[in-house]
Design an enzyme around this catalytic site. Structure first.
Site, PDB file in Angstrom:
ATOM      1  N   CYS A  92     -16.090 -25.642 -13.244  1.00  0.00           N
ATOM      2  CA  CYS A  92     -17.501 -25.617 -12.878  1.00  0.00           C
ATOM      3  C   CYS A  92     -18.238 -26.662 -13.688  1.00  0.00           C
ATOM      4  O   CYS A  92     -17.983 -26.817 -14.886  1.00  0.00           O
ATOM      5  CB  CYS A  92     -18.071 -24.228 -13.171  1.00  0.00           C
ATOM      6  SG  CYS A  92     -19.816 -24.064 -12.772  1.00  0.00           S
ATOM      7  N   HIS A 134     -17.623 -19.626  -4.796  1.00  0.00           N
ATOM      8  CA  HIS A 134     -18.008 -20.100  -6.131  1.00  0.00           C
ATOM      9  C   HIS A 134     -19.466 -20.568  -6.131  1.00  0.00           C
ATOM     10  O   HIS A 134     -20.247 -20.175  -7.005  1.00  0.00           O
ATOM     11  CB  HIS A 134     -17.068 -21.236  -6.561  1.00  0.00           C
ATOM     12  CG  HIS A 134     -17.425 -21.855  -7.877  1.00  0.00           C
ATOM     13  ND1 HIS A 134     -16.614 -21.759  -8.991  1.00  0.00           N
ATOM     14  CD2 HIS A 134     -18.518 -22.558  -8.276  1.00  0.00           C
ATOM     15  CE1 HIS A 134     -17.210 -22.376 -10.004  1.00  0.00           C
ATOM     16  NE2 HIS A 134     -18.363 -22.883  -9.594  1.00  0.00           N
ATOM     17  N   GLU A 135     -19.824 -21.401  -5.148  1.00  0.00           N
ATOM     18  CA  GLU A 135     -21.189 -21.964  -5.133  1.00  0.00           C
ATOM     19  C   GLU A 135     -22.227 -20.876  -4.874  1.00  0.00           C
ATOM     20  O   GLU A 135     -23.278 -20.852  -5.519  1.00  0.00           O
ATOM     21  CB  GLU A 135     -21.311 -23.089  -4.105  1.00  0.00           C
ATOM     22  CG  GLU A 135     -20.451 -24.317  -4.390  1.00  0.00           C
ATOM     23  CD  GLU A 135     -20.512 -24.810  -5.818  1.00  0.00           C
ATOM     24  OE1 GLU A 135     -21.569 -24.678  -6.465  1.00  0.00           O
ATOM     25  OE2 GLU A 135     -19.490 -25.313  -6.322  1.00  0.00           O
ATOM     26  N   HIS A 138     -23.389 -18.768  -7.760  1.00  0.00           N
ATOM     27  CA  HIS A 138     -24.425 -19.350  -8.625  1.00  0.00           C
ATOM     28  C   HIS A 138     -25.824 -18.868  -8.231  1.00  0.00           C
ATOM     29  O   HIS A 138     -26.717 -18.805  -9.069  1.00  0.00           O
ATOM     30  CB  HIS A 138     -24.402 -20.884  -8.548  1.00  0.00           C
ATOM     31  CG  HIS A 138     -23.339 -21.528  -9.400  1.00  0.00           C
ATOM     32  ND1 HIS A 138     -23.332 -21.440 -10.773  1.00  0.00           N
ATOM     33  CD2 HIS A 138     -22.270 -22.290  -9.065  1.00  0.00           C
ATOM     34  CE1 HIS A 138     -22.290 -22.122 -11.248  1.00  0.00           C
ATOM     35  NE2 HIS A 138     -21.629 -22.642 -10.239  1.00  0.00           N
TER      36      HIS A 138
HETATM   37 NI    NI Z   1     -19.968 -23.907 -10.498  1.00  0.00          NI
END
Ligand code: NI
Length: 169
Positions: A92, A134-135, A138
């Site tokens: 990341c 994953h994105e 966030h």
């Molecule tokens: Ni990330």
């Protein structure tokens, strides 16, 4: 990592095709390209809004990865398809120089909008599904180390992969 903004739930985008939104996406694109990322979320550049971009052509950070089309995804909604999980290495841009093994759903359906307000609606699997999870994490204040189940599989990229030419974030 450590910035409280990365632990917040980001705000829904209410208006599309604005100069502010286009400027935000340009900044995100520049940062992602500069750092050779597979994706980036707005909170990672200090803007707590539900905007992510991702895309993988040939990426030195993920030399064996499947390609993922370049996508701007706003106000995403994820629906997991089945309960099959898959382990895979992640890094990341907010956790530089490290990698860890993270379990993710293998298949998922995602919906959202691009910067013009056009609907995006896709059924994906594998690496594409991993990048989206994953994105979008966030946007809910979740960083991948929080999802690692075995912390022995978390470490410095240059120690874990000494012979690889994976960029050092
Ligand atoms: Ni990330």
């Amino acid at each position: 990592m450590g910035d409280p903004l990365l632990l917040q739930s980001a705000a829904v985008v209410g208006t599309f095709d604005t100069p502010e939104l286009h400027a935000l996406i340009n900044d995100m694109q520049d940062t992602m390209q500069h750092m050779n990322g597979a994706g980036i979320a707005a909170p990672q550049i200090g803007v707590s809004q539900r905007v992510v971009i991702f895309g993988v052509g040939r990426n030195p950070r993920y030399p064996d990865a499947e390609q993922v089309p370049y996508t701007v995804l706003i106000n995403p909604v994820l629906t997991f398809v089945g309960d099959e999980m898959e382990d895979g290495w992640e890094g990341c841009l907010s956790v530089p120089g490290m990698r860890g093994i993270v379990p993710r759903y293998q298949r998922l359906h995602y919906k959202g909008f691009d910067q013009y307000g056009q609907v995006i609606d896709r059924l994906v699997s594998g690496f594409h599904a991993r990048v989206v999870q994953h994105e979008c994490d966030h946007l809910d204040g979740i960083l991948y180390p929080m999802r690692i189940q075995d912390l022995r599989q978390f470490g410095y990229t240059d120690v874990l992969f000494p012979d690889s030419d994976i960029a050092d974030d």
